[in-house]
Design a protein around this motif. Structure first.
Motif, PDB file in Angstrom:
ATOM      1  N   GLU A  36     -50.732 -70.936  74.290  1.00 39.32           N
ATOM      2  CA  GLU A  36     -49.876 -71.696  73.370  1.00 39.32           C
ATOM      3  C   GLU A  36     -50.537 -71.821  71.997  1.00 39.32           C
ATOM      4  OE1 GLU A  36     -47.588 -74.905  76.237  1.00 39.32           O
ATOM      5  OE2 GLU A  36     -49.687 -75.234  75.728  1.00 39.32           O
ATOM      6  N   HIS A  37     -51.846 -72.074  71.985  1.00 36.27           N
ATOM      7  CA  HIS A  37     -52.553 -72.246  70.713  1.00 36.27           C
ATOM      8  C   HIS A  37     -52.557 -70.950  69.909  1.00 36.27           C
ATOM      9  CE1 HIS A  37     -55.700 -73.342  67.835  1.00 36.27           C
ATOM     10  NE2 HIS A  37     -55.221 -74.563  68.027  1.00 36.27           N
ATOM     11  N   GLU A  38     -52.719 -69.821  70.575  1.00 36.05           N
ATOM     12  CA  GLU A  38     -52.661 -68.527  69.884  1.00 36.05           C
ATOM     13  C   GLU A  38     -51.287 -68.305  69.265  1.00 36.05           C
ATOM     14  OE1 GLU A  38     -53.864 -65.664  72.807  1.00 36.05           O
ATOM     15  OE2 GLU A  38     -55.962 -66.307  72.741  1.00 36.05           O
ATOM     16  N   MET A  39     -50.233 -68.613  70.020  1.00 37.97           N
ATOM     17  CA  MET A  39     -48.868 -68.477  69.485  1.00 37.97           C
ATOM     18  C   MET A  39     -48.655 -69.443  68.322  1.00 37.97           C
ATOM     19  SD  MET A  39     -46.427 -67.862  72.830  1.00 37.97           S
ATOM     20  CE  MET A  39     -47.041 -69.239  73.770  1.00 37.97           C
ATOM     21  N   PHE A  40     -49.164 -70.656  68.454  1.00 37.75           N
ATOM     22  CA  PHE A  40     -49.019 -71.686  67.431  1.00 37.75           C
ATOM     23  C   PHE A  40     -49.665 -71.253  66.114  1.00 37.75           C
ATOM     24  CE2 PHE A  40     -50.989 -75.352  65.301  1.00 37.75           C
ATOM     25  CZ  PHE A  40     -49.872 -76.104  65.006  1.00 37.75           C
ATOM     26  N   THR A  41     -50.901 -70.756  66.180  1.00 33.56           N
ATOM     27  CA  THR A  41     -51.599 -70.374  64.952  1.00 33.56           C
ATOM     28  C   THR A  41     -50.967 -69.148  64.301  1.00 33.56           C
ATOM     29  OG1 THR A  41     -53.272 -69.207  66.260  1.00 33.56           O
ATOM     30  CG2 THR A  41     -53.810 -71.431  65.529  1.00 33.56           C
ATOM     31  N   ARG A  42     -50.364 -68.269  65.090  1.00 36.53           N
ATOM     32  CA  ARG A  42     -49.628 -67.131  64.494  1.00 36.53           C
ATOM     33  C   ARG A  42     -48.353 -67.609  63.816  1.00 36.53           C
ATOM     34  NH1 ARG A  42     -50.877 -64.325  69.278  1.00 36.53           N
ATOM     35  NH2 ARG A  42     -48.779 -64.647  70.058  1.00 36.53           N
ATOM     36  N   LYS A  43     -47.658 -68.533  64.454  1.00 36.32           N
ATOM     37  CA  LYS A  43     -46.369 -69.003  63.940  1.00 36.32           C
ATOM     38  C   LYS A  43     -46.529 -69.941  62.744  1.00 36.32           C
ATOM     39  CE  LYS A  43     -41.983 -70.708  65.699  1.00 36.32           C
ATOM     40  NZ  LYS A  43     -41.261 -71.113  66.889  1.00 36.32           N
ATOM     41  N   PHE A  44     -47.568 -70.796  62.777  1.00 34.33           N
ATOM     42  CA  PHE A  44     -47.810 -71.774  61.709  1.00 34.33           C
ATOM     43  C   PHE A  44     -49.229 -71.593  61.173  1.00 34.33           C
ATOM     44  CE2 PHE A  44     -44.956 -73.861  64.823  1.00 34.33           C
ATOM     45  CZ  PHE A  44     -43.823 -73.945  64.039  1.00 34.33           C
ATOM     46  N   PRO A  45     -49.456 -70.559  60.362  1.00 36.23           N
ATOM     47  CA  PRO A  45     -50.820 -70.303  59.884  1.00 36.23           C
ATOM     48  C   PRO A  45     -51.357 -71.366  58.931  1.00 36.23           C
ATOM     49  CG  PRO A  45     -49.263 -68.793  58.863  1.00 36.23           C
ATOM     50  CD  PRO A  45     -48.506 -69.569  59.892  1.00 36.23           C
ATOM     51  N   THR A  46     -50.486 -72.134  58.307  1.00 37.44           N
ATOM     52  CA  THR A  46     -50.935 -73.194  57.400  1.00 37.44           C
ATOM     53  C   THR A  46     -50.268 -74.504  57.799  1.00 37.44           C
ATOM     54  OG1 THR A  46     -49.130 -72.896  55.810  1.00 37.44           O
ATOM     55  CG2 THR A  46     -51.090 -71.532  55.498  1.00 37.44           C
ATOM     56  N   SER A  47     -50.799 -75.608  57.281  1.00 40.25           N
ATOM     57  CA  SER A  47     -50.238 -76.918  57.611  1.00 40.25           C
ATOM     58  C   SER A  47     -49.035 -77.270  56.738  1.00 40.25           C
ATOM     59  CB  SER A  47     -51.315 -77.990  57.480  1.00 40.25           C
ATOM     60  OG  SER A  47     -51.773 -78.031  56.146  1.00 40.25           O
ATOM     61  N   GLU A  48     -48.593 -76.354  55.890  1.00 35.08           N
ATOM     62  CA  GLU A  48     -47.464 -76.624  54.996  1.00 35.08           C
ATOM     63  C   GLU A  48     -46.139 -76.748  55.742  1.00 35.08           C
ATOM     64  OE1 GLU A  48     -47.599 -73.443  52.205  1.00 35.08           O
ATOM     65  OE2 GLU A  48     -49.465 -74.134  51.306  1.00 35.08           O
ATOM     66  N   CYS A  49     -46.086 -76.304  56.970  1.00 31.20           N
ATOM     67  CA  CYS A  49     -44.853 -76.303  57.771  1.00 31.20           C
ATOM     68  C   CYS A  49     -44.795 -77.516  58.680  1.00 31.20           C
ATOM     69  CB  CYS A  49     -44.780 -75.043  58.616  1.00 31.20           C
ATOM     70  SG  CYS A  49     -45.327 -73.539  57.857  1.00 31.20           S
ATOM     71  N   ARG A  50     -45.226 -78.691  58.220  1.00 30.65           N
ATOM     72  CA  ARG A  50     -45.397 -79.869  59.085  1.00 30.65           C
ATOM     73  C   ARG A  50     -44.127 -80.235  59.860  1.00 30.65           C
ATOM     74  NH1 ARG A  50     -48.455 -84.882  56.875  1.00 30.65           N
ATOM     75  NH2 ARG A  50     -50.159 -83.522  57.358  1.00 30.65           N
ATOM     76  N   ASP A  51     -42.949 -80.209  59.235  1.00 31.91           N
ATOM     77  CA  ASP A  51     -41.721 -80.571  59.946  1.00 31.91           C
ATOM     78  C   ASP A  51     -41.455 -79.617  61.095  1.00 31.91           C
ATOM     79  OD1 ASP A  51     -41.308 -82.724  58.287  1.00 31.91           O
ATOM     80  OD2 ASP A  51     -39.868 -81.685  57.001  1.00 31.91           O
ATOM     81  N   GLN A  52     -41.649 -78.337  60.863  1.00 30.75           N
ATOM     82  CA  GLN A  52     -41.443 -77.353  61.925  1.00 30.75           C
ATOM     83  C   GLN A  52     -42.461 -77.551  63.044  1.00 30.75           C
ATOM     84  OE1 GLN A  52     -41.701 -73.733  59.645  1.00 30.75           O
ATOM     85  NE2 GLN A  52     -39.497 -73.426  59.800  1.00 30.75           N
ATOM     86  N   VAL A  53     -43.684 -77.875  62.672  1.00 29.78           N
ATOM     87  CA  VAL A  53     -44.735 -78.091  63.663  1.00 29.78           C
ATOM     88  C   VAL A  53     -44.356 -79.243  64.582  1.00 29.78           C
ATOM     89  CG1 VAL A  53     -47.129 -78.822  63.977  1.00 29.78           C
ATOM     90  CG2 VAL A  53     -46.566 -77.124  62.246  1.00 29.78           C
ATOM     91  N   VAL A  54     -43.898 -80.338  64.012  1.00 35.60           N
ATOM     92  CA  VAL A  54     -43.510 -81.504  64.813  1.00 35.60           C
ATOM     93  C   VAL A  54     -42.369 -81.130  65.752  1.00 35.60           C
ATOM     94  CG1 VAL A  54     -42.536 -83.828  64.747  1.00 35.60           C
ATOM     95  CG2 VAL A  54     -44.352 -83.201  63.159  1.00 35.60           C
ATOM     96  N   GLN A  55     -41.378 -80.408  65.263  1.00 34.63           N
ATOM     97  CA  GLN A  55     -40.255 -80.006  66.113  1.00 34.63           C
ATOM     98  C   GLN A  55     -40.725 -79.118  67.252  1.00 34.63           C
ATOM     99  OE1 GLN A  55     -37.474 -78.211  63.434  1.00 34.63           O
ATOM    100  NE2 GLN A  55     -36.862 -80.153  62.542  1.00 34.63           N
ATOM    101  N   GLU A  56     -41.632 -78.212  66.958  1.00 35.06           N
ATOM    102  CA  GLU A  56     -42.155 -77.309  67.980  1.00 35.06           C
ATOM    103  C   GLU A  56     -42.949 -78.083  69.043  1.00 35.06           C
ATOM    104  OE1 GLU A  56     -42.891 -73.249  69.301  1.00 35.06           O
ATOM    105  OE2 GLU A  56     -41.614 -73.959  67.678  1.00 35.06           O
ATOM    106  N   GLN A  57     -43.800 -78.999  68.602  1.00 32.42           N
ATOM    107  CA  GLN A  57     -44.687 -79.696  69.528  1.00 32.42           C
ATOM    108  C   GLN A  57     -43.990 -80.816  70.302  1.00 32.42           C
ATOM    109  OE1 GLN A  57     -48.221 -80.790  67.336  1.00 32.42           O
ATOM    110  NE2 GLN A  57     -49.013 -78.721  67.436  1.00 32.42           N
ATOM    111  N   GLN A  58     -42.880 -81.335  69.788  1.00 35.02           N
ATOM    112  CA  GLN A  58     -42.218 -82.431  70.488  1.00 35.02           C
ATOM    113  C   GLN A  58     -41.719 -82.007  71.860  1.00 35.02           C
ATOM    114  OE1 GLN A  58     -39.192 -83.401  67.645  1.00 35.02           O
ATOM    115  NE2 GLN A  58     -37.726 -81.962  68.456  1.00 35.02           N
TER     116      GLN A  58
END
Length: 121
Positions: A36-58
């Protein structure tokens, strides 16, 4: 045979607050399995996508909590022992826990997400 049933209700602002305090990378390291972490870092390489990150992790958070509750108190899984992908949920060493199948139901409305897990044994 039903091995366990677990339900988790997540108030989304709580997770957003956690991401704001710890950062999306910190939360990801804490709860995501290696795959999951490998997929996460490929999908969100920077922290600029915070809203998408929250939606993904929820959804991941909610599913993992529900699986933990389905096995507790007989077994105590750790966050990283469960891998959630778009197509399936995998539990490390599922056979050792007596798990033959994992069934997931998700729903969301406004500020809430709910996951229900049925573990087949």
């Amino acid at each position: 045979m039903i091995l366990g049933i677990g339900v988790d209700l997540l108030h989304l602002p709580r997770l957003a607050s956690l991401v704001a305090r710890r950062g999306s990378g910190g939360l990801a390291k804490r709860i995501l399995s290696k795959n999951e972490h490998e997929m996460f870092t490929r999908k969100f390489p920077t922290s600029e996508c915070r809203d998408q990150v929250v939606q993904e992790q929820q959804l991941i958070w909610c599913i993992k909590e529900a699986i933990y509750k389905a096995l507790f108190p007989v077994q105590k899984l750790e966050w990283k022992q469960v891998t959630v992908t778009k197509l399936k949920v995998e539990v490390d060493n599922a056979k050792a826990y007596g798990i033959k199948g994992v069934h997931v139901s998700l729903s969301h409305d406004g500020d809430y997400v709910i996951a229900q897990i049925l573990l087949e044994g």
